[in-house]
Write a protein that holds these residues in place. Structure first.
Motif, PDB file in Angstrom:
ATOM      1  N   ALA A   1      45.618  33.790  40.951  1.00 46.57           N
ATOM      2  CA  ALA A   1      44.383  33.240  40.385  1.00 46.57           C
ATOM      3  C   ALA A   1      43.720  32.201  41.283  1.00 46.57           C
ATOM      4  CB  ALA A   1      44.675  32.630  39.018  1.00 46.57           C
ATOM      5  N   PHE A   2      44.453  31.590  42.214  1.00 52.57           N
ATOM      6  CA  PHE A   2      43.835  30.523  43.003  1.00 52.57           C
ATOM      7  C   PHE A   2      42.959  31.025  44.144  1.00 52.57           C
ATOM      8  CE2 PHE A   2      48.222  30.556  44.855  1.00 52.57           C
ATOM      9  CZ  PHE A   2      47.906  30.982  46.133  1.00 52.57           C
ATOM     10  N   TYR A   3      42.917  32.323  44.419  1.00 53.69           N
ATOM     11  CA  TYR A   3      42.031  32.832  45.468  1.00 53.69           C
ATOM     12  C   TYR A   3      40.587  32.792  44.991  1.00 53.69           C
ATOM     13  CZ  TYR A   3      46.224  34.557  47.766  1.00 53.69           C
ATOM     14  OH  TYR A   3      47.446  34.651  48.372  1.00 53.69           O
ATOM     15  N   GLU A   4      39.710  32.280  45.825  1.00 52.32           N
ATOM     16  CA  GLU A   4      38.293  32.230  45.486  1.00 52.32           C
ATOM     17  C   GLU A   4      37.591  33.408  46.153  1.00 52.32           C
ATOM     18  OE1 GLU A   4      36.583  28.445  46.366  1.00 52.32           O
ATOM     19  OE2 GLU A   4      38.222  27.356  45.386  1.00 52.32           O
ATOM     20  N   CYS A   5      36.782  34.126  45.382  1.00 54.63           N
ATOM     21  CA  CYS A   5      36.154  35.355  45.886  1.00 54.63           C
ATOM     22  C   CYS A   5      35.117  35.079  46.976  1.00 54.63           C
ATOM     23  CB  CYS A   5      35.539  36.150  44.746  1.00 54.63           C
ATOM     24  SG  CYS A   5      34.240  35.288  43.868  1.00 54.63           S
ATOM     25  N   ARG A   6      34.609  33.855  47.064  1.00 55.48           N
ATOM     26  CA  ARG A   6      33.575  33.549  48.059  1.00 55.48           C
ATOM     27  C   ARG A   6      34.134  32.965  49.358  1.00 55.48           C
ATOM     28  NH1 ARG A   6      31.395  29.972  44.648  1.00 55.48           N
ATOM     29  NH2 ARG A   6      31.709  30.984  42.680  1.00 55.48           N
ATOM     30  N   THR A   7      35.443  32.873  49.500  1.00 51.09           N
ATOM     31  CA  THR A   7      36.033  32.360  50.731  1.00 51.09           C
ATOM     32  C   THR A   7      35.735  33.337  51.868  1.00 51.09           C
ATOM     33  OG1 THR A   7      37.831  31.375  49.465  1.00 51.09           O
ATOM     34  CG2 THR A   7      38.188  31.618  51.828  1.00 51.09           C
ATOM     35  N   PRO A   8      35.163  32.858  52.990  1.00 58.27           N
ATOM     36  CA  PRO A   8      34.832  33.773  54.094  1.00 58.27           C
ATOM     37  C   PRO A   8      36.055  34.551  54.579  1.00 58.27           C
ATOM     38  CG  PRO A   8      33.891  31.604  54.478  1.00 58.27           C
ATOM     39  CD  PRO A   8      34.783  31.478  53.282  1.00 58.27           C
ATOM     40  N   ASP A   9      35.896  35.852  54.691  1.00 54.38           N
ATOM     41  CA  ASP A   9      36.949  36.768  55.156  1.00 54.38           C
ATOM     42  C   ASP A   9      38.240  36.666  54.356  1.00 54.38           C
ATOM     43  OD1 ASP A   9      35.297  37.765  57.175  1.00 54.38           O
ATOM     44  OD2 ASP A   9      35.879  36.136  58.522  1.00 54.38           O
ATOM     45  N   ASP A  10      38.143  36.200  53.113  1.00 52.27           N
ATOM     46  CA  ASP A  10      39.307  36.055  52.235  1.00 52.27           C
ATOM     47  C   ASP A  10      40.445  35.343  52.973  1.00 52.27           C
ATOM     48  OD1 ASP A  10      40.637  36.303  49.810  1.00 52.27           O
ATOM     49  OD2 ASP A  10      41.364  38.323  50.234  1.00 52.27           O
ATOM     50  N   ALA A  11      40.072  34.242  53.648  1.00 59.60           N
ATOM     51  CA  ALA A  11      40.991  33.527  54.541  1.00 59.60           C
ATOM     52  C   ALA A  11      42.244  33.011  53.848  1.00 59.60           C
ATOM     53  CB  ALA A  11      40.256  32.375  55.220  1.00 59.60           C
ATOM     54  N   GLU A  12      42.141  32.610  52.581  1.00 58.43           N
ATOM     55  CA  GLU A  12      43.318  32.101  51.877  1.00 58.43           C
ATOM     56  C   GLU A  12      44.382  33.188  51.725  1.00 58.43           C
ATOM     57  OE1 GLU A  12      41.289  30.942  48.351  1.00 58.43           O
ATOM     58  OE2 GLU A  12      40.942  28.904  49.057  1.00 58.43           O
ATOM     59  N   ARG A  13      43.931  34.371  51.337  1.00 62.92           N
ATOM     60  CA  ARG A  13      44.871  35.496  51.174  1.00 62.92           C
ATOM     61  C   ARG A  13      45.412  35.917  52.545  1.00 62.92           C
ATOM     62  NH1 ARG A  13      44.115  38.623  46.443  1.00 62.92           N
ATOM     63  NH2 ARG A  13      41.916  38.136  46.670  1.00 62.92           N
ATOM     64  N   ARG A  14      44.565  35.874  53.570  1.00 68.35           N
ATOM     65  CA  ARG A  14      44.996  36.235  54.926  1.00 68.35           C
ATOM     66  C   ARG A  14      46.141  35.336  55.380  1.00 68.35           C
ATOM     67  NH1 ARG A  14      43.158  38.428  59.982  1.00 68.35           N
ATOM     68  NH2 ARG A  14      42.353  40.059  58.651  1.00 68.35           N
ATOM     69  N   VAL A  15      46.033  34.045  55.127  1.00 68.65           N
ATOM     70  CA  VAL A  15      47.103  33.114  55.497  1.00 68.65           C
ATOM     71  C   VAL A  15      48.399  33.499  54.799  1.00 68.65           C
ATOM     72  CG1 VAL A  15      47.888  30.717  55.301  1.00 68.65           C
ATOM     73  CG2 VAL A  15      45.553  31.207  56.052  1.00 68.65           C
ATOM     74  N   PHE A  16      48.311  33.875  53.537  1.00 67.73           N
ATOM     75  CA  PHE A  16      49.499  34.288  52.799  1.00 67.73           C
ATOM     76  C   PHE A  16      50.102  35.546  53.414  1.00 67.73           C
ATOM     77  CE2 PHE A  16      52.115  36.072  49.517  1.00 67.73           C
ATOM     78  CZ  PHE A  16      52.727  34.962  48.975  1.00 67.73           C
ATOM     79  N   HIS A  17      49.265  36.531  53.747  1.00 64.64           N
ATOM     80  CA  HIS A  17      49.762  37.766  54.358  1.00 64.64           C
ATOM     81  C   HIS A  17      50.418  37.492  55.714  1.00 64.64           C
ATOM     82  CE1 HIS A  17      46.719  40.254  51.812  1.00 64.64           C
ATOM     83  NE2 HIS A  17      47.796  39.922  51.120  1.00 64.64           N
ATOM     84  N   GLU A  18      49.821  36.599  56.504  1.00 69.18           N
ATOM     85  CA  GLU A  18      50.413  36.236  57.793  1.00 69.18           C
ATOM     86  C   GLU A  18      51.790  35.584  57.579  1.00 69.18           C
ATOM     87  OE1 GLU A  18      49.437  37.049  60.734  1.00 69.18           O
ATOM     88  OE2 GLU A  18      47.347  37.651  60.405  1.00 69.18           O
ATOM     89  N   HIS A  19      51.925  34.799  56.514  1.00 71.36           N
ATOM     90  CA  HIS A  19      53.214  34.185  56.172  1.00 71.36           C
ATOM     91  C   HIS A  19      54.253  35.264  55.845  1.00 71.36           C
ATOM     92  CE1 HIS A  19      56.204  31.568  54.352  1.00 71.36           C
ATOM     93  NE2 HIS A  19      56.159  32.340  53.274  1.00 71.36           N
ATOM     94  N   VAL A  20      53.852  36.306  55.138  1.00 74.01           N
ATOM     95  CA  VAL A  20      54.776  37.403  54.819  1.00 74.01           C
ATOM     96  C   VAL A  20      55.242  38.065  56.113  1.00 74.01           C
ATOM     97  CG1 VAL A  20      54.995  39.672  53.721  1.00 74.01           C
ATOM     98  CG2 VAL A  20      53.853  37.810  52.506  1.00 74.01           C
TER      99      VAL A  20
END
Length: 163
Positions: A85-104
């Motif tokens: 739920a904490f991901y914001e849809c307006r974040t450029p290039d979905d950067a928050e989720r990208r950081v999480f995926h890079e962590h995985v």
């Protein structure tokens, strides 16, 4: 979640996606263990499909899971997108989720992205502004196609049809 030695993707309730896994067997496993409905659509390549398997829990949290199958109905790629739920849809290039995926990738695969079984990388779906952790299996990774071999053996013993 992602096994570096084999490319297997596993989830908490026992659903496992293996390289070149025969999709009907995977579909039965998803429906039986997760009780998810699976939807699919044709891709612009003849015989290729994209299947949405729903949201599955892993040791890294919940992931939207999609699988691409080729003309032999085997898994050729897996697409994972972390759900929270904490991901914001307006974040450029979905950067928050990208950081999480890079962590995985860093924790599960020790940062490695190329393997004998395939490649792992992140891509943004620009229209949806959603980042995906993508696993593409090599077509020539020496993964035995067990079901195909079993069918050959069965057909080898089958009596020819009477004409």
């Amino acid at each position: 979640m992602i096994t570096a030695a084999t490319g297997e993707v596993g989830f908490e309730k026992g659903v496992r996606i293996l390289p070149h896994h025969h999709f009907p067997m995977l579909l039965c496993e998803v429906v039986r263990k997760e009780h998810h409905r699976v939807s699919g659509r044709k891709l612009p390549i003849a015989g290729w499909y994209q299947h949405e398997l729903g949201i599955h829990k892993s040791n890294h949290g919940d992931f939207q899971v999609e699988v691409v199958t080729g003309s032999e109905n085997r898994v050729e790629g897996v697409f994972l997108s972390h759900e929270h739920a904490f991901y914001e849809c307006r974040t450029p290039d979905d950067a928050e989720r990208r950081v999480f995926h890079e962590h995985v990738i860093a924790t599960e695969l020790r940062g490695q992205r190329e393997f004998s079984w395939g490649h792992v990388f992140c891509r943004v779906d620009i229209k949806a502004n959603r980042d995906w952790l993508v696993i593409i299996y090599n077509p020539f990774s020496n993964v035995p196609l067990h079901a195909r071999e079993a069918y050959r053996q069965l057909f080898a013993r089958e009596k020819p049809p009477q004409t």
